[in-house]
Design a protein around this motif. Structure first.
Motif, PDB file in Angstrom:
ATOM      1  N   VAL A  96     -33.888  81.200  20.987  1.00 11.94           N
ATOM      2  CA  VAL A  96     -32.908  80.986  19.913  1.00 11.94           C
ATOM      3  C   VAL A  96     -32.431  79.544  19.910  1.00 11.94           C
ATOM      4  N   TYR A  97     -32.170  78.995  21.086  1.00  9.76           N
ATOM      5  CA  TYR A  97     -31.694  77.614  21.167  1.00  9.76           C
ATOM      6  C   TYR A  97     -32.723  76.642  20.585  1.00  9.76           C
ATOM      7  N   LEU A  98     -33.967  76.749  21.009  1.00 11.80           N
ATOM      8  CA  LEU A  98     -34.990  75.802  20.569  1.00 11.80           C
ATOM      9  C   LEU A  98     -35.235  75.880  19.065  1.00 11.80           C
ATOM     10  N   ASN A  99     -35.349  77.081  18.530  1.00  5.34           N
ATOM     11  CA  ASN A  99     -35.654  77.220  17.106  1.00  5.34           C
ATOM     12  C   ASN A  99     -34.465  76.835  16.231  1.00  5.34           C
ATOM     13  N   LEU A 100     -33.261  77.217  16.615  1.00  5.34           N
ATOM     14  CA  LEU A 100     -32.103  76.858  15.816  1.00  5.34           C
ATOM     15  C   LEU A 100     -31.826  75.361  15.884  1.00  5.34           C
ATOM     16  N   PHE A 101     -31.999  74.760  17.056  1.00  2.00           N
ATOM     17  CA  PHE A 101     -31.832  73.321  17.194  1.00  2.00           C
ATOM     18  C   PHE A 101     -32.829  72.574  16.292  1.00  2.00           C
ATOM     19  N   ALA A 102     -34.075  73.017  16.301  1.00  2.00           N
ATOM     20  CA  ALA A 102     -35.084  72.393  15.443  1.00  2.00           C
ATOM     21  C   ALA A 102     -34.760  72.614  13.971  1.00  2.00           C
ATOM     22  N   GLY A 103     -34.244  73.802  13.620  1.00  2.00           N
ATOM     23  CA  GLY A 103     -33.887  74.061  12.234  1.00  2.00           C
ATOM     24  C   GLY A 103     -32.759  73.178  11.738  1.00  2.00           C
ATOM     25  N   ILE A 104     -31.777  72.936  12.603  1.00  2.00           N
ATOM     26  CA  ILE A 104     -30.661  72.065  12.218  1.00  2.00           C
ATOM     27  C   ILE A 104     -31.128  70.629  12.032  1.00  2.00           C
ATOM     28  N   ARG A 105     -31.952  70.141  12.942  1.00  2.00           N
ATOM     29  CA  ARG A 105     -32.392  68.749  12.871  1.00  2.00           C
ATOM     30  C   ARG A 105     -33.443  68.498  11.785  1.00  2.00           C
ATOM     31  N   ASN A 106     -34.072  69.561  11.288  1.00  2.00           N
ATOM     32  CA  ASN A 106     -35.123  69.388  10.282  1.00  2.00           C
ATOM     33  C   ASN A 106     -34.651  69.695   8.865  1.00  2.00           C
ATOM     34  N   ILE A 107     -33.330  69.698   8.648  1.00  2.00           N
ATOM     35  CA  ILE A 107     -32.808  69.875   7.300  1.00  2.00           C
ATOM     36  C   ILE A 107     -33.278  68.717   6.414  1.00  2.00           C
ATOM     37  N   ASP A 108     -33.638  69.031   5.200  1.00  2.00           N
ATOM     38  CA  ASP A 108     -34.125  68.007   4.272  1.00  2.00           C
ATOM     39  C   ASP A 108     -33.043  66.938   4.058  1.00  2.00           C
ATOM     40  N   PRO A 109     -33.335  65.671   4.334  1.00  2.00           N
ATOM     41  CA  PRO A 109     -32.325  64.612   4.132  1.00  2.00           C
ATOM     42  C   PRO A 109     -31.834  64.520   2.690  1.00  2.00           C
ATOM     43  N   LYS A 110     -32.654  64.936   1.728  1.00  2.00           N
ATOM     44  CA  LYS A 110     -32.225  64.891   0.338  1.00  2.00           C
ATOM     45  C   LYS A 110     -31.068  65.851   0.073  1.00  2.00           C
ATOM     46  N   LEU A 111     -31.077  66.992   0.781  1.00  2.00           N
ATOM     47  CA  LEU A 111     -29.968  67.933   0.631  1.00  2.00           C
ATOM     48  C   LEU A 111     -28.670  67.341   1.169  1.00  2.00           C
ATOM     49  N   ILE A 112     -28.761  66.678   2.308  1.00  2.00           N
ATOM     50  CA  ILE A 112     -27.571  66.053   2.872  1.00  2.00           C
ATOM     51  C   ILE A 112     -27.078  64.929   1.970  1.00  2.00           C
ATOM     52  N   GLU A 113     -28.001  64.169   1.410  1.00  2.00           N
ATOM     53  CA  GLU A 113     -27.621  63.088   0.501  1.00  2.00           C
ATOM     54  C   GLU A 113     -26.952  63.639  -0.756  1.00  2.00           C
ATOM     55  N   ALA A 114     -27.488  64.743  -1.277  1.00  2.00           N
ATOM     56  CA  ALA A 114     -26.879  65.354  -2.458  1.00  2.00           C
ATOM     57  C   ALA A 114     -25.489  65.893  -2.134  1.00  2.00           C
ATOM     58  N   ALA A 115     -25.319  66.479  -0.945  1.00  2.00           N
ATOM     59  CA  ALA A 115     -24.005  66.986  -0.557  1.00  2.00           C
ATOM     60  C   ALA A 115     -22.996  65.853  -0.423  1.00  2.00           C
ATOM     61  N   ASN A 116     -23.421  64.730   0.149  1.00  2.00           N
ATOM     62  CA  ASN A 116     -22.515  63.585   0.256  1.00  2.00           C
ATOM     63  C   ASN A 116     -22.172  63.025  -1.121  1.00  2.00           C
ATOM     64  N   THR A 117     -23.134  63.046  -2.033  1.00  2.00           N
ATOM     65  CA  THR A 117     -22.874  62.579  -3.392  1.00  2.00           C
ATOM     66  C   THR A 117     -21.838  63.457  -4.086  1.00  2.00           C
ATOM     67  N   LEU A 118     -21.898  64.755  -3.814  1.00  2.00           N
ATOM     68  CA  LEU A 118     -20.929  65.680  -4.411  1.00  2.00           C
ATOM     69  C   LEU A 118     -19.567  65.630  -3.739  1.00  2.00           C
ATOM     70  N   GLY A 119     -19.455  64.866  -2.669  1.00  2.00           N
ATOM     71  CA  GLY A 119     -18.172  64.710  -2.008  1.00  2.00           C
ATOM     72  C   GLY A 119     -17.808  65.814  -1.033  1.00  2.00           C
ATOM     73  N   LEU A 120     -18.796  66.520  -0.470  1.00  2.00           N
ATOM     74  CA  LEU A 120     -18.503  67.569   0.500  1.00  2.00           C
ATOM     75  C   LEU A 120     -18.040  66.954   1.819  1.00  2.00           C
ATOM     76  N   SER A 121     -17.051  67.585   2.420  1.00  2.00           N
ATOM     77  CA  SER A 121     -16.597  67.153   3.730  1.00  2.00           C
ATOM     78  C   SER A 121     -17.608  67.569   4.791  1.00  2.00           C
ATOM     79  N   ARG A 122     -17.413  67.113   6.033  1.00  2.00           N
ATOM     80  CA  ARG A 122     -18.351  67.458   7.103  1.00  2.00           C
ATOM     81  C   ARG A 122     -18.377  68.960   7.341  1.00  2.00           C
ATOM     82  N   ARG A 123     -17.211  69.584   7.315  1.00  2.00           N
ATOM     83  CA  ARG A 123     -17.164  71.032   7.531  1.00  2.00           C
ATOM     84  C   ARG A 123     -17.886  71.761   6.400  1.00  2.00           C
TER      85      ARG A 123
END
Length: 294
Positions: free
Chosen positions: A174-201
Motif C-alpha cells: 500500500v505504501y509503495l503504490n500510494l506513494f507512486a500514485g501521489i507523485r505521478n499526478i499529472d502536473p497539468k491538473l495541479i497547474e489548473a488547480a492553482n489557476t483556479l485558486g485552490l488552497s493546498r488543502r
C-alpha cells in the motif's frame, strides 16, 4: 358462365395462397430445428468453460477408484466433498474459518492504515520523504519470515505476533503504490488547480487524493494476497484454531482431503474478497472517463 369461371378461379387462387403460406410456415419451423440450424447453435461460453474442469474431476475420481492415485497422495473428489460436508454440518469448519478471517482482517486493516499514513507523509511533503522513505525502503527489503525469531523473542507466541507478521507483510504494498500514485499526478491538473485558486488543502482533497486512488487499490489488492500468504504461515505457530492450523493438523495425520479443503477455502475466500475490492473500486472510480463499464 364467365362469372362462375371467375369465381372458381378466385377460390382456387385463395386456396393456393393459403397452402403456400402453410407450407412456408412449416418450412420455417423445419428449418428452425433442422440440422443446419443445430449446426449453427453455439453453447454458452460459461458452459464450455465448465467442461474441462468436470472432465478433470471425473478422471481424478476414476483414477482414485482404480487405485492409480493412492489416498496418501491425494484423496478422491467424492471423499473430499463428503469430508467438507461433514465439517460444515459439525461446525468445525466455521469455527476455524472465523478465527482465520479475524486474524487476516485485523492484520490487513492495521497494515493498510499504516501504509496509507506513511505514503501521505512521504508523498505530500519533501521533508516527510527524506525522513520516512529510507527507513520504509530498508524495512521493505527484509523478508517477513526472517522477523519471526525476533518477534517471538519480543512478543512471545501469542496472537500479537501472528497479527504483527501480517501487518508487516501488508503495509509496504500500500505504501509503495500510494506513494507512486501521489507523485505521478499529472502536473497539468495541479497547474489548473492553482489557476483556479485552490488552497493546498483543497488541492490535496480534490486533486491529489482522487488521482492517486487507482494506485491505492492496486496496493490494496497486493496486500490482500500477502495477508493470505502470511496467514498460512502464522497459523502454524502455536495455534489451536484457524485454517492454517487445520491444514497443519491434517498433515500430521496424512489427511489429504482436509488439506485440499483448506487450500480451496484459501482460494475461494481470496477470490471473494478480491471481488469485493473490485466492486468498491468500481464505485470509487466511477468518475474516471476511461473506467470500463460493462
Amino acid at each position: 358462365m364467365n362469372d362462375k369461371t371467375a369465381e372458381t378461379q378466385g377460390t382456387s387462387h385463395s386456396l393456393y395462397i393459403d397452402k403456400a403460406l402453410r407450407s412456408d410456415g412449416a418450412g420455417r419451423d423445419a428449418s428452425r430445428w433442422g440440422p443446419e440450424r443445430l449446426r449453427q447453435w453455439h453453447a454458452p461460453e460459461a458452459l464450455l468453460r465448465l467442461i474441462s474442469p468436470i472432465v478433470l474431476l471425473l478422471l481424478w475420481e476414476l483414477a482414485s477408484r482404480w487405485g492409480l492415485i493412492p489416498q496418501r497422495v491425494i484423496a478422491a473428489p467424492s471423499q473430499i466433498g463428503g469430508t467438507l460436508w461433514t465439517m460444515i454440518v459439525s461446525g468445525e469448519l466455521g469455527r476455524h474459518l472465523l478465527v482465520s478471517l479475524q486474524r487476516a482482517l485485523v492484520g490487513l486493516s492495521i497494515g493498510v492504515t499504516l501504509g496509507v499514513i506513511a505514503a501521505l507523509i512521504s508523498g505530500l511533503t519533501k521533508r516527510g520523504e527524506v525522513v520516512l522513505d529510507s527507513p520504509m525502503q530498508m524495512l521493505r527489503t527484509i523478508p517477513s519470515l526472517a522477523l519471526v525469531p525476533l518477534f517471538i523473542l519480543w512478543f512471545g507466541i501469542g496472537e500479537f505476533t501472528k497479527i504483527a507478521l501480517i501487518v508487516i507483510g501488508t503495509t509496504f504494498p500500500v505504501y509503495l503504490n500510494l506513494f507512486a500514485g501521489i507523485r505521478n499526478i499529472d502536473p497539468k491538473l495541479i497547474e489548473a488547480a492553482n489557476t483556479l485558486g485552490l488552497s493546498r488543502r483543497e488541492l490535496i482533497w480534490h486533486v491529489i487524493l482522487p488521482g492517486s486512488l487507482p494506485s491505492f487499490f492496486v496496493g490494496l489488492r497486493y496486500s490482500l494476497g500477502i495477508s493470505w500468504l502470511a496467514l498460512v504461515f502464522v497459523e502454524q505457530i502455536n495455534t489451536t484454531a484457524g485454517i492454517g492450523y487445520l491444514a497443519s493438523d491434517a498433515r500430521d495425520f496424512m489427511r489429504t482431503d482436509v488439506i485440499v479443503i483448506c487450500l480451496l477455502i484459501y482460494s475461494v475466500l481470496g477470490l471473494l474478497i478480491d471481488g469485493l475490492i473490485r466492486t468498491l473500486e468500481r464505485f470509487a472510480l466511477a468518475w474516471r472517463p476511461t473506467f470500463v463499464r460493462n
